[in-house]
Design a protein around this motif. Sequence first.
Motif, PDB file in Angstrom:
ATOM      1  N   TRP A  91       0.837  -1.193   0.000  1.00  0.00           N
ATOM      2  CA  TRP A  91       0.000   0.000   0.000  1.00  0.00           C
ATOM      3  C   TRP A  91       0.876   1.249   0.000  1.00  0.00           C
ATOM      4  O   TRP A  91       1.969   1.270   0.581  1.00  0.00           O
ATOM      5  N   ALA A  92       0.375   2.305  -0.600  1.00  0.00           N
ATOM      6  CA  ALA A  92       1.147   3.545  -0.715  1.00  0.00           C
ATOM      7  C   ALA A  92       1.074   4.402   0.550  1.00  0.00           C
ATOM      8  O   ALA A  92       1.899   5.294   0.748  1.00  0.00           O
ATOM      9  N   PHE A  93       0.084   4.132   1.382  1.00  0.00           N
ATOM     10  CA  PHE A  93      -0.100   4.961   2.589  1.00  0.00           C
ATOM     11  C   PHE A  93       1.081   4.827   3.534  1.00  0.00           C
ATOM     12  O   PHE A  93       1.625   3.737   3.727  1.00  0.00           O
ATOM     13  N   ARG A  94       1.490   5.953   4.133  1.00  0.00           N
ATOM     14  CA  ARG A  94       2.562   5.951   5.119  1.00  0.00           C
ATOM     15  C   ARG A  94       2.147   6.795   6.320  1.00  0.00           C
ATOM     16  O   ARG A  94       1.350   7.728   6.199  1.00  0.00           O
ATOM     17  N   SER A  95       2.720   6.494   7.463  1.00  0.00           N
ATOM     18  CA  SER A  95       2.341   7.150   8.709  1.00  0.00           C
ATOM     19  C   SER A  95       2.659   8.637   8.718  1.00  0.00           C
ATOM     20  O   SER A  95       2.121   9.381   9.538  1.00  0.00           O
ATOM     21  N   VAL A  96       3.538   9.083   7.830  1.00  0.00           N
ATOM     22  CA  VAL A  96       3.929  10.497   7.807  1.00  0.00           C
ATOM     23  C   VAL A  96       2.734  11.395   7.480  1.00  0.00           C
ATOM     24  O   VAL A  96       2.729  12.588   7.804  1.00  0.00           O
ATOM     25  N   SER A  97       1.705  10.822   6.852  1.00  0.00           N
ATOM     26  CA  SER A  97       0.521  11.611   6.492  1.00  0.00           C
ATOM     27  C   SER A  97      -0.471  11.746   7.650  1.00  0.00           C
ATOM     28  O   SER A  97      -1.468  12.459   7.542  1.00  0.00           O
ATOM     29  N   ILE A  98      -0.218  11.055   8.760  1.00  0.00           N
ATOM     30  CA  ILE A  98      -1.098  11.125   9.926  1.00  0.00           C
ATOM     31  C   ILE A  98      -0.776  12.386  10.725  1.00  0.00           C
ATOM     32  O   ILE A  98       0.393  12.618  11.059  1.00  0.00           O
ATOM     33  N   PRO A  99      -1.753  13.220  11.022  1.00  0.00           N
ATOM     34  CA  PRO A  99      -1.480  14.430  11.823  1.00  0.00           C
ATOM     35  C   PRO A  99      -0.995  14.070  13.213  1.00  0.00           C
ATOM     36  O   PRO A  99      -1.423  13.065  13.785  1.00  0.00           O
ATOM     37  N   MET A 100      -0.118  14.899  13.754  1.00  0.00           N
ATOM     38  CA  MET A 100       0.482  14.628  15.059  1.00  0.00           C
ATOM     39  C   MET A 100      -0.564  14.500  16.167  1.00  0.00           C
ATOM     40  O   MET A 100      -0.425  13.694  17.086  1.00  0.00           O
ATOM     41  N   ILE A 101      -1.618  15.294  16.059  1.00  0.00           N
ATOM     42  CA  ILE A 101      -2.624  15.287  17.118  1.00  0.00           C
ATOM     43  C   ILE A 101      -3.339  13.940  17.200  1.00  0.00           C
ATOM     44  O   ILE A 101      -3.865  13.572  18.257  1.00  0.00           O
ATOM     45  N   ALA A 102      -3.351  13.196  16.090  1.00  0.00           N
ATOM     46  CA  ALA A 102      -4.007  11.879  16.087  1.00  0.00           C
ATOM     47  C   ALA A 102      -3.303  10.930  17.056  1.00  0.00           C
ATOM     48  O   ALA A 102      -3.952  10.106  17.715  1.00  0.00           O
ATOM     49  N   PHE A 103      -1.985  11.033  17.154  1.00  0.00           N
ATOM     50  CA  PHE A 103      -1.244  10.188  18.091  1.00  0.00           C
ATOM     51  C   PHE A 103      -1.611  10.521  19.532  1.00  0.00           C
ATOM     52  O   PHE A 103      -1.691   9.634  20.384  1.00  0.00           O
ATOM     53  N   ALA A 104      -1.843  11.810  19.774  1.00  0.00           N
ATOM     54  CA  ALA A 104      -2.266  12.235  21.114  1.00  0.00           C
ATOM     55  C   ALA A 104      -3.657  11.697  21.424  1.00  0.00           C
ATOM     56  O   ALA A 104      -3.917  11.227  22.543  1.00  0.00           O
ATOM     57  N   TYR A 105      -4.561  11.754  20.445  1.00  0.00           N
ATOM     58  CA  TYR A 105      -5.906  11.211  20.634  1.00  0.00           C
ATOM     59  C   TYR A 105      -5.839   9.732  21.023  1.00  0.00           C
ATOM     60  O   TYR A 105      -6.498   9.292  21.977  1.00  0.00           O
ATOM     61  N   ILE A 106      -5.065   8.972  20.271  1.00  0.00           N
ATOM     62  CA  ILE A 106      -4.986   7.530  20.496  1.00  0.00           C
ATOM     63  C   ILE A 106      -4.356   7.221  21.852  1.00  0.00           C
ATOM     64  O   ILE A 106      -4.892   6.427  22.639  1.00  0.00           O
ATOM     65  N   ALA A 107      -3.224   7.862  22.133  1.00  0.00           N
ATOM     66  CA  ALA A 107      -2.498   7.575  23.369  1.00  0.00           C
ATOM     67  C   ALA A 107      -3.313   7.941  24.596  1.00  0.00           C
ATOM     68  O   ALA A 107      -3.432   7.151  25.546  1.00  0.00           O
TER      69      ALA A 107
END
Length: 236
Positions: A91-107
């Motif tokens: 797949w072409a998708f990579r984690s670099v396209s995920i906004p930083m705030i999404a990691f905060a939401y998940i954590a």
Amino acid sequence: MKLDLSFIWQALLQLLTAIPVTLAVTVVSVLCGLVIGTAVALIRINKVPVLDTAAAAYVTFIRGTPMLTHLLLVYFGLPFAIDGICENFGWAFRSVSIPMIAFAYIAFSITAGAYLSEVVRSGLLAVDKGQIEAAYAVGMTTSQALRRIVFPQAFAILLPNLSNSTISMLHGSALVFTVSVVDINAKSQIIASSNWKFFESYIAAAVIYWGLTLFIERITAMAERRIQTYNRGGVS
């Protein structure tokens, strides 16, 4: 050293733009954490095989480690997992396209889920089991009994602890600056970096956090009064 009151006011006005980010992190983590916590609480109360052990381990681990650790584990670990999976499947998708705030939401949702599971579990266990048996006696299913009988009473019981957990998540959200999310705490550092008036800038940040905390306490107090009115048979 002289305290610059005018700069405190200026910093306070500039910090207002960062409030939505702090509130977003807090609200999302508490709401998602409440869903996770409710599921975990029900699993542990009903002692679901295998899942009960996993749920207990999850709660123990999260409650036994700092919020910052959870954030960093997600921030560094999740991209590694996502990129590995995407590369494996082509797949072409990579984690670099995920906004930083999404990691905060998940954590923080994971963190809140563990703490709120104990809050929810204590609230559910406080409801008299006789009421559930009565619900079954009149033909209610388990889901109907939980939705109509157990959860409303449990919510009234756990509301103060839920408020405390929300305030804790509000204060804990200040850690998001470590993953480059500009919240109130990060904004205060940016503002102070122009003239090194960090003390004044942090005073302004503290005032805003205090105000948000008072707002949460006010909302909780209003909700408690409405619940008490309803329980007495009055009009809420």
